[in-house]
Design an enzyme around this catalytic site. Structure first.
Site, PDB file in Angstrom:
ATOM      1  N   SER A 134       5.242   2.578   4.981  1.00  0.00           N
ATOM      2  CA  SER A 134       4.615   1.428   4.330  1.00  0.00           C
ATOM      3  C   SER A 134       5.487   0.923   3.189  1.00  0.00           C
ATOM      4  O   SER A 134       5.967   1.698   2.355  1.00  0.00           O
ATOM      5  CB  SER A 134       3.237   1.806   3.794  1.00  0.00           C
ATOM      6  OG  SER A 134       2.357   2.113   4.843  1.00  0.00           O
TER       7      SER A 134
ATOM      8  N   HIS B 171      -0.840  -1.015  -1.699  1.00  0.00           N
ATOM      9  CA  HIS B 171      -1.560   0.233  -1.482  1.00  0.00           C
ATOM     10  C   HIS B 171      -0.662   1.454  -1.687  1.00  0.00           C
ATOM     11  O   HIS B 171      -1.160   2.571  -1.802  1.00  0.00           O
ATOM     12  CB  HIS B 171      -2.197   0.251  -0.085  1.00  0.00           C
ATOM     13  CG  HIS B 171      -1.237   0.428   1.039  1.00  0.00           C
ATOM     14  ND1 HIS B 171      -0.731  -0.628   1.770  1.00  0.00           N
ATOM     15  CD2 HIS B 171      -0.673   1.540   1.585  1.00  0.00           C
ATOM     16  CE1 HIS B 171       0.067  -0.179   2.710  1.00  0.00           C
ATOM     17  NE2 HIS B 171       0.141   1.142   2.611  1.00  0.00           N
TER      18      HIS B 171
ATOM     19  N   ASP C 164      -1.449  -7.553  -0.251  1.00  0.00           N
ATOM     20  CA  ASP C 164      -0.912  -6.192  -0.217  1.00  0.00           C
ATOM     21  C   ASP C 164       0.586  -6.161  -0.538  1.00  0.00           C
ATOM     22  O   ASP C 164       1.377  -5.505   0.137  1.00  0.00           O
ATOM     23  CB  ASP C 164      -1.165  -5.546   1.138  1.00  0.00           C
ATOM     24  CG  ASP C 164      -1.092  -4.025   1.077  1.00  0.00           C
ATOM     25  OD1 ASP C 164      -1.056  -3.480  -0.047  1.00  0.00           O
ATOM     26  OD2 ASP C 164      -1.044  -3.389   2.147  1.00  0.00           O
TER      27      ASP C 164
END
Length: 438
Positions: A281, A172, A202
């Site tokens: 992230s 993402h 992911d």
């Protein structure tokens, strides 16, 4: 400082001696133990000797006596001379010691850290060169000039996987990017190319053409033996800031979250209270030895900032995915080849299982004969097969089905038990690889 104090005491001692013995001649003798450098032994105080005129029996001689006026030195003048000498001696001592006037009497104590603090500082210093900053650029057209511009639309973190320039991050973080740029710890920036990605887990792998001496691969650990309560450390670039370290513990194990791209569940996720904010992230989650144990991927927070509940994909899951992406550019994961209804819709029917909405004839389920949901000639809805188990393992929702398929391989033949109308049937299905994604 000890030297200057000794000199001061010497001069004041002289002053008192002058006042008591006005006719004496002082001779100042400094002990050999006096040094200008720092010593572990105390500096010996200066020794003061007074020499008096030696008296002897006078020889009678014929002399001519001349009376001279008596010379008297005021005491205030003598005190001023002593103070001046003391000031000069102190200034000379400070000059030799190399101290300025502001810090001459300030003693700086060295900073003392505890053993756990030293370990944390060392962990950050050793692993920071492995963490990178990723900028996601999108091509947009200016509304007034119609010029095509590259505009940053997001950012995140990542880490160096090997000396070949492979960078691991979250999918993402790079989703929807026209161009990607990777900034290393020394602030050098390189254009990155996408090697491959796995939307379901992911995970994405990039590659940069950077000199090998600038690439510091992160040490990879294992996540199978993690324990709740052990210390963990997260390094990343939250809110676009430079490298930041947050600490915490493992709050839970074997959690399950959904992929932000496909909604497919990710099993065995690590829960931690280490602060994971936007920009973290894709960054590494480390154990106390500085080894990689997970990728920071999501947080649970209504406000979007850290609320003490963060999630990391375990390194054991990441390891296999990265190996496939580096070698083949894709992940070969088995699928049934169906589309199924939301879990809430099946619950409203009063049954437990996965309702098949579509089963293309080119897919494994369509080839095996599973029936999709459709409408008849009058527009009435005819429910398709409801999958209740796979290989004898009960299926109550979509997460159960994905969990079972993750344990299978491409080419495996599984027995799918379905509820068709008012009776159950067992249908063998040969699993096929997932189609390539663009």
């Amino acid at each position: 400082m000890a030297t200057s104090c000794s000199l001061i005491s010497t001069f004041f001692h002289c002053s008192s001696s002058f006042s008591r013995y006005p006719n004496t001649k002082p001779l100042i003798h400094l002990s050999k133990s006096l040094h200008l450098h720092t010593s572990t032994h105390p500096i010996s105080p200066p020794t003061l000797f007074f020499l008096r005129p030696l008296t002897s029996t006078p020889t009678p001689t014929k002399t001519t006596t001349t009376i001279l006026p008596k010379l008297t030195i005021p005491r205030n003048f003598l005190d001023s001379i002593l103070i001046l000498c003391t000031s000069l001696a102190l200034s000379f001592t400070l000059f030799l010691a190399g101290a300025d006037s502001a810090s001459a009497f300030v003693v700086a104590t060295p900073r003392k850290l505890q053993s756990d603090e030293l370990a944390t500082v060392r962990l950050f210093q050793e692993n920071t060169p492995s963490v990178v900053y990723i900028t996601n650029l999108a091509v947009k057209q200016d509304a007034f000039t119609l010029d095509v511009l590259e505009v940053p639309q997001g950012s995140g973190s990542g880490f160096v996987w090997d000396k070949e320039g492979h960078i691991v991050t979250n999918y993402h973080v790079i989703r929807g990017a026209s161009d990607l740029r990777v900034t290393l710890a020394d602030q050098s920036t390189y254009d990155a190319k996408v090697v491959g990605f796995d939307q379901d887990k992911d995970v994405a792998v990039l590659r940069v053409e950077a000199p090998k001496d600038k690439l510091r691969p992160i040490p990879v650990g294992i996540s199978a033996d993690l324990l709740v309560g052990q210390k963990v450390y997260a390094i990343g670039n939250p809110f676009g800031l430079d490298h930041t370290l947050t600490t915490g513990v493992i709050s839970g194990l074997r959690r399950e979250i959904s992929s932000a791209a496909t909604g497919r569940p990710i099993q065995d996720v690590i829960q931690t209270d280490a602060a994971i904010n936007p920009g973290n992230s894709g960054g590494p989650l480390l154990d106390s030895s500085g080894n990689l144990i997970g990728i920071n991927t999501a947080i649970y927070s209504p406000s979007g900032a850290s609320s003490g509940v963060g999630f990391s994909i375990p390194v054991d899951t990441v390891n296999g995915i990265v190996d496939q992406l580096v070698k083949f550019g894709k992940v070969t994961r088995p699928i049934l080849g169906i589309k199924f209804a939301p879990d809430q819709s099946v619950e409203q029917l009063g049954v437990s299982g996965v309702l098949v909405l579509d089963a293309p004839s080119s897919g494994p389920a369509g080839k095996a004969g599973l029936l999709p949901t459709k409408r008849d000639a009058y527009g009435r809805l005819i429910l398709g097969d409801i999958i209740t188990s796979v290989n004898g393992k009960k299926v109550t929702n979509g997460s159960d089905l994905y969990r079972i398929l993750d344990q299978c391989k491409v080419g495996d033949k599984v027995i799918v038990e379905v509820l068709r109308g008012d009776h159950k049937e067992k249908i063998p299905v040969t699993l096929e690889p997932k189609l390539d994604e663009t």
